[in-house]
Design an enzyme around this catalytic site. Structure first.
Site, PDB file in Angstrom:
ATOM      1  N   PHE A 150       0.572  46.776  12.154  1.00  0.00           N
ATOM      2  CA  PHE A 150      -0.525  46.932  13.122  1.00  0.00           C
ATOM      3  C   PHE A 150      -1.694  46.003  12.831  1.00  0.00           C
ATOM      4  CE2 PHE A 150      -2.267  49.591   9.717  1.00  0.00           C
ATOM      5  CZ  PHE A 150      -3.601  49.249   9.771  1.00  0.00           C
ATOM      6  N   GLU A 177       3.861  49.917  16.873  1.00  0.00           N
ATOM      7  CA  GLU A 177       3.649  50.840  17.999  1.00  0.00           C
ATOM      8  C   GLU A 177       2.161  51.165  18.189  1.00  0.00           C
ATOM      9  OE1 GLU A 177       5.033  51.257  15.089  1.00  0.00           O
ATOM     10  OE2 GLU A 177       5.364  53.348  14.521  1.00  0.00           O
ATOM     11  N   CYS A 282      -3.758  42.570   4.189  1.00  0.00           N
ATOM     12  CA  CYS A 282      -2.880  42.567   3.013  1.00  0.00           C
ATOM     13  C   CYS A 282      -3.423  41.648   1.935  1.00  0.00           C
ATOM     14  CB  CYS A 282      -1.472  42.140   3.400  1.00  0.00           C
ATOM     15  SG  CYS A 282      -1.401  40.409   3.841  1.00  0.00           S
ATOM     16  N   GLU A 382      -1.837  51.484  -2.570  1.00  0.00           N
ATOM     17  CA  GLU A 382      -2.570  50.587  -1.673  1.00  0.00           C
ATOM     18  C   GLU A 382      -3.445  51.473  -0.777  1.00  0.00           C
ATOM     19  OE1 GLU A 382      -0.188  48.596   1.315  1.00  0.00           O
ATOM     20  OE2 GLU A 382      -1.566  46.905   1.350  1.00  0.00           O
TER      21      GLU A 382
HETATM   22  P1  NAD Z   1       4.264  50.022   8.291  1.00  0.00           P
HETATM   23  O1  NAD Z   1       5.170  49.732   7.162  1.00  0.00           O
HETATM   24  O2  NAD Z   1       3.880  51.419   8.574  1.00  0.00           O
HETATM   25  O3  NAD Z   1       4.902  49.469   9.664  1.00  0.00           O
HETATM   26  C1  NAD Z   1       5.401  48.141   9.766  1.00  0.00           C
HETATM   27  C2  NAD Z   1       6.497  48.112  10.829  1.00  0.00           C
HETATM   28  O4  NAD Z   1       7.591  48.932  10.393  1.00  0.00           O
HETATM   29  C3  NAD Z   1       6.066  48.656  12.175  1.00  0.00           C
HETATM   30  O5  NAD Z   1       6.622  47.849  13.180  1.00  0.00           O
HETATM   31  C4  NAD Z   1       6.637  50.081  12.213  1.00  0.00           C
HETATM   32  O6  NAD Z   1       6.981  50.498  13.511  1.00  0.00           O
HETATM   33  C5  NAD Z   1       7.878  49.970  11.347  1.00  0.00           C
HETATM   34  N1  NAD Z   1       8.163  51.184  10.578  1.00  0.00           N
HETATM   35  C6  NAD Z   1       7.278  52.119  10.154  1.00  0.00           C
HETATM   36  N2  NAD Z   1       7.910  53.074   9.434  1.00  0.00           N
HETATM   37  C7  NAD Z   1       9.219  52.732   9.407  1.00  0.00           C
HETATM   38  C8  NAD Z   1      10.385  53.318   8.813  1.00  0.00           C
HETATM   39  N3  NAD Z   1      10.311  54.443   8.113  1.00  0.00           N
HETATM   40  N4  NAD Z   1      11.573  52.694   8.979  1.00  0.00           N
HETATM   41  C9  NAD Z   1      11.664  51.539   9.685  1.00  0.00           C
HETATM   42  N5  NAD Z   1      10.585  50.948  10.268  1.00  0.00           N
HETATM   43  C10 NAD Z   1       9.379  51.524  10.137  1.00  0.00           C
HETATM   44  O7  NAD Z   1       2.975  49.097   8.066  1.00  0.00           O
HETATM   45  P2  NAD Z   1       1.604  49.111   8.854  1.00  0.00           P
HETATM   46  O8  NAD Z   1       0.839  50.329   8.484  1.00  0.00           O
HETATM   47  O9  NAD Z   1       1.818  48.815  10.291  1.00  0.00           O
HETATM   48  O10 NAD Z   1       0.891  47.819   8.228  1.00  0.00           O
HETATM   49  C11 NAD Z   1       0.162  47.835   7.040  1.00  0.00           C
HETATM   50  C12 NAD Z   1       0.992  47.391   5.858  1.00  0.00           C
HETATM   51  O11 NAD Z   1       1.484  46.065   6.070  1.00  0.00           O
HETATM   52  C13 NAD Z   1       0.184  47.318   4.568  1.00  0.00           C
HETATM   53  O12 NAD Z   1       0.967  47.834   3.520  1.00  0.00           O
HETATM   54  C14 NAD Z   1      -0.062  45.821   4.385  1.00  0.00           C
HETATM   55  O13 NAD Z   1      -0.290  45.430   3.051  1.00  0.00           O
HETATM   56  C15 NAD Z   1       1.205  45.269   4.915  1.00  0.00           C
HETATM   57  N6  NAD Z   1       1.039  43.877   5.303  1.00  0.00           N
HETATM   58  C16 NAD Z   1       1.596  42.920   4.516  1.00  0.00           C
HETATM   59  C17 NAD Z   1       1.434  41.583   4.825  1.00  0.00           C
HETATM   60  C18 NAD Z   1       2.044  40.510   3.964  1.00  0.00           C
HETATM   61  O14 NAD Z   1       2.131  39.386   4.418  1.00  0.00           O
HETATM   62  N7  NAD Z   1       2.484  40.808   2.756  1.00  0.00           N
HETATM   63  C19 NAD Z   1       0.703  41.206   5.964  1.00  0.00           C
HETATM   64  C20 NAD Z   1       0.137  42.224   6.750  1.00  0.00           C
HETATM   65  C21 NAD Z   1       0.325  43.559   6.418  1.00  0.00           C
END
Ligand code: NAD
Length: 497
Positions: A150, A177, A282, A382
């Site tokens: 997101f 989403e 991140c 985190e």
């Molecule tokens: P999230 O892991 O909750 O969701 C990421 C994606 O995975 C979304 O599209 C979501 O619909 C899907 N998803 C969620 N739960 C799932 C599951 N159980 N099984 C399969 N798919 C699932 O992450 P978020 O809250 O949207 O984003 C924040 C996180 O992203 C933080 O941990 C941040 O550090 C990380 N992030 C990392 C980078 C990087 O380049 N390393 C960049 C941006 C964000």
């Protein structure tokens, strides 16, 4: 009832048929902005089939033509940067300058994709055997999928599909989403730029839709960005299904402050890097490690943090926006409470933050802890909010040991005026992106985004040359062309003077 957000399949925006709907809300007000239908298995299959069909014609499209699509797309994105940023601000709550930055950093990746012809060039060697020449070609791999978080709904989709498509692949994007309106807008502009139908599809949803993509037999490669538990799941499941996977994951980024650093710059950088974008980056700095007397600056940092506050997207005085949703806010509040219970010293507490006129917003004020030790939950998890932890150490070696013992390895930085300290730090630190007097060292797109250890699973990283390798396959051709002339008699008529 709000209008439903469509899916994008086969070059058309189509109404989703699912009964599973999620309300997408404005995090500053809880106003429902749109309703999001989660894609059904049939819709996912249709999206992948469309991408597969299109792949066979798109891969034959000459590379300069694919580059021209990116040039037109870059132009349109720039033209509409503020329109995209406004939509992005509404669904993420980001203040307008952060939203503009989110779009801009995505545009830079599209600019990089305009150079795809050079990026895809192979290697050659003549005469590797008697009259045998060898060359390599870089070819696209097929249908690729992207799953995005997101926190950067413009930048992170743009890390993925423009490069994958410029390489000659087709793409299925499953955005977060929580803020799917921005990715739909990116798809609209891609059509306007002249993208052939079926090159890009956008399907919406959450866990089930991700699992369907991971198991789909016609998808060759998965790019994922998100939290650590989901990144592990995506990497394990995707590779079990024999796909290529790059999974960018969570982070806990440390900034080392040496006593010889510029005090003003340290204070300014720590406030911006910990609270900017509501700490939902991140590459945010979440731990400051003060070496020796640098710890004396902690009270000044507290005062500087106390002077900033969150607010709605169009408030020019707000430093950042709300957390993405009430669940994220609750999780952060719980971690702040844990920090207090575990004995860290809470110097500034943003738990009861209010913003006039926005009583429903997911606000968290800047929060500062000192006397934090590595066993505490606020340190091991985190937080992903505007919370800065301070640790104190006797020397640079101890700071490096703490950082290298942390499982994450996304970003880190050191503030110092000593070249020797900086050189030691950059060499010994086991983190993939290092800033020297730069708090958030995010590489520009002609480099790659090189997180390490638990912050990344895979081997080829996002964007830059590594992404081109990820989205392509190398073909090596050895050629011998029979020639009737006897061997060993080169043309002797060359003037070598
Ligand atoms: P999230 O892991 O909750 O969701 C990421 C994606 O995975 C979304 O599209 C979501 O619909 C899907 N998803 C969620 N739960 C799932 C599951 N159980 N099984 C399969 N798919 C699932 O992450 P978020 O809250 O949207 O984003 C924040 C996180 O992203 C933080 O941990 C941040 O550090 C990380 N992030 C990392 C980078 C990087 O380049 N390393 C960049 C941006 C964000």
């Amino acid at each position: 009832m709000k209008e439903r957000l469509p899916l994008f399949i086969g070059g058309e925006f189509v109404a989703g048929e699912s009964h599973r709907i999620l309300a997408v809300t404005n995090p500053a007000t809880q106003e429902v902005l749109t309703e999001l239908p989660f894609a059904t298995q049939e819709e996912i299959d249709r999206a992948v089939a469309s991408a597969k069909r299109t792949f066979f014609s798109w891969r034959e499209t000459p590379v300069p033509e694919r580059a021209r699509l990116m040039l037109r797309y870059q132009h349109l994105l720039k033209e509409h940067q503020d329109d995209i940023a406004r939509v992005l601000s509404r669904e993420t709550g980001k203040i307008f300058s952060d939203a503009q930055g989110d779009v801009w950093r995505g545009i830079e990746v599209v600019e990089h994709a305009c150079n795809i012809a050079s990026l895809m060039m192979g290697e050659t060697a003549e005469n590797v055997g008697g009259r045998i020449d060898t060359c390599t070609y870089t070819q696209p791999i097929g249908v690729c999928a992207g799953i995005t978080p997101f926190n950067f709904p413009a930048m992170i989709p743009l890390w993925m599909f423009p490069l994958a498509i410029a390489c000659g692949n087709t793409f299925v994007l499953k955005p977060s989403e929580h803020d799917p309106m921005t990715p739909n807008l990116l798809a609209e502009l891609f059509v306007e730029a002249g993208a052939p139908e079926g090159v890009l599809q956008v399907i919406h949803g959450g866990r089930d839709q991700v699992d369907a993509l991971l198991a789909h037999p016609d998808i060759r490669a998965i790019s994922f960005v998100g939290s650590l538990p989901v990144a592990r799941h995506v990497y394990r499941t995707g590779t079990q299904h024999l796909k290529r996977v790059q999974a960018m994951s969570g982070a806990k980024n440390h900034m080392v402050v040496m006593p010889d650093a510029n005090r003003e710059r340290v204070i300014r950088s720590l406030v911006g890097a910990s609270c900017g974008a509501a700490g939902q980056r991140c590459m945010a700095i979440s731990v400051a490690v003060f070496v020796g007397d640098a710890a004396n600056w902690i009270p000044d940092i507290r005062n500087a943090m106390a002077a900033v506050s969150p607010g709605p997207w169009d408030d020019g005085n707000a430093a950042y926006g709300p957390q993405i949703n009430p669940e994220a806010k609750e999780r952060i509040l719980k971690l702040i409470a844990d920090g207090k219970n575990e004995g860290a010293d809470c110097l500034l507490d943003g738990s009861n933050c209010r913003v006039a006129g926005y009583p429903e917003g997911n606000w968290i004020g800047p929060t500062l802890f000192s006397k934090v030790s590595p066993g505490m939950r606020i340190y091991t998890e985190e937080i992903f909010g505007p919370v800065l932890l301070c640790a104190q150490v006797g020397g640079l070696d101890e700071a490096i040991r703490i950082i290298n013992a942390n499982p994450y390895g996304n970003g880190t930085s050191i503030f110092t005026s000593s070249g020797a300290a900086a050189r030691k730090f950059q060499h010994e630190i086991a983190v993939g992106q290092v800033g020297i007097n730069i708090p958030i060292p995010v590489p520009l797109p002609f480099f790659s985004f090189t997180g390490w250890r638990q912050s990344f699973f895979g081997d080829q990283h996002a964007y830059g040359k590594q992404a081109v390798k990820f989205y392509t396959e190398t073909k090596t051709v050895m050629a011998r062309w029979p020639d009737d002339a006897p061997p060993g008699e080169p043309n002797m008529t060359i003037n070598l003077a």
